[in-house]
Design an enzyme around this catalytic site. Sequence first.
Site, PDB file in Angstrom:
ATOM      1  N   HIS A 164      76.007  -7.704  12.185  1.00  8.78           N
ATOM      2  CA  HIS A 164      77.058  -6.703  12.353  1.00  8.78           C
ATOM      3  C   HIS A 164      76.527  -5.383  11.821  1.00  8.78           C
ATOM      4  CE1 HIS A 164      80.868  -4.604  12.294  1.00  8.78           C
ATOM      5  NE2 HIS A 164      81.453  -5.643  12.863  1.00  8.78           N
TER       6      HIS A 164
ATOM      7  N   ASP B  46      82.721 -13.617  14.472  1.00  9.86           N
ATOM      8  CA  ASP B  46      82.765 -14.340  15.740  1.00  9.86           C
ATOM      9  C   ASP B  46      82.251 -15.772  15.573  1.00  9.86           C
ATOM     10  OD1 ASP B  46      83.674 -12.112  17.361  1.00  9.86           O
ATOM     11  OD2 ASP B  46      81.689 -11.255  17.021  1.00  9.86           O
TER      12      ASP B  46
END
Length: 416
Positions: free
Chosen positions: A307, A356
């Site tokens: 990320h 996720d």
Amino acid sequence: MNDEPGGRRIGTREAARLLGVKPATVYAYVSRGQLTSRRDPVGRSSSFDAREVEALAARSRREAAGPSGSASAGELSVRTALTLIESGHYYFRGVDAVELASRYRYEEVAEWLWTGTLMSGARFTAPPESLAAARRAVAALPEHSGPIDRLRVAVAAAAVADPLRFDLSKPSVLGSARALIPTLVGALPEVGPAQWGGDGRLSRQLWPRLSALDPDPDALAVLDLALALLTDHDLAASTLAVRVAASARAHPYAVVSAGLGALEGPLHGAAGRLAHRMLVEVLERGGAAPVVAEYLRAGRRVPGLGHRLYEAEDPRATALFARLEPLAQAGPALGAAREVAAVMARHGGGLYPNVDLALAVLTVSCGMAPEAGETVFAVARTAGWIAHALEEYEERPLRMRPSGQYHGPRPPQPLP
């Protein structure tokens, strides 16, 4: 590398040299979606668009230069009092978001974002007229429609059923928000038993739309935690779309539609679905190494890792993994996720699990469909979109109007 019709392509080592990084880090950029790669016809290596690599290198140099290097001056900056991401943590109105989500339910976290007041025991109720309109609209869609398709149609139907939607005063917008979120959930088709009832919490309403299994309290708690953690995350692509719509004074249903439209792109909302399928494949093949190898060989990013806002593990993933740990049914999927992360760590990409991947563990272990993560994300983020719309309604109208940098032929040109 040879030149191709799409532009000059270069190999991994040349890309690493231009970027000033190790070759393994080039694949980390691919996994984060910052670079695209293509496997060569022989299938032994990957190639990269030279212009894309050079643009990323230039951007990295500007960012490294800091404010004096004028990187900040050219970027869109939006003032907000909602979410701060800093030093590996994120905060809702100054309060640690993980601690808030771990202690309070989704509806209470949403109220905190909207009002700055914690409303203990907050519950959302769908108006019968809006819910009926949304269900009729969703039922008319083709059977193969995805969750975002259904949610977008449900939003449009709920908007038409609300004659006060153009009232942008804060009390009216909040009333619409508290009605819209449960309407979205209630409009989704049920895949499991709903007769067990519940206490009106949104997670209990959402569960039978995601899983055919009867929920246990611990699994429901994880779903509620996921909703609360995903409520907002600063200016993601969908949130920026929401603020642009709100800047034009679109009503709250329209701004939520703008956010859902951005989620249709494969780089924002679809990551949970990809991570789900990867975990299923790891479980079927009995190990992560061959699955990861196939992703890398094909030049594809390994979903659920990395990320751009966190150097280490996404704090939302950390919180969800900790809550999933005691669930017996989550053991296999959790082990698969950790094995994927371990294989990539040996690869040297410096990538850590993101939310996720944690969502995928939840959806796989609870018998949910691959797209269930998208549903959870969209429903949860609706609260954050409304919060950003409320902020934007207080700003100068139409301020989200950047100037274009024209790169076409200089006029005058002959009439075609």
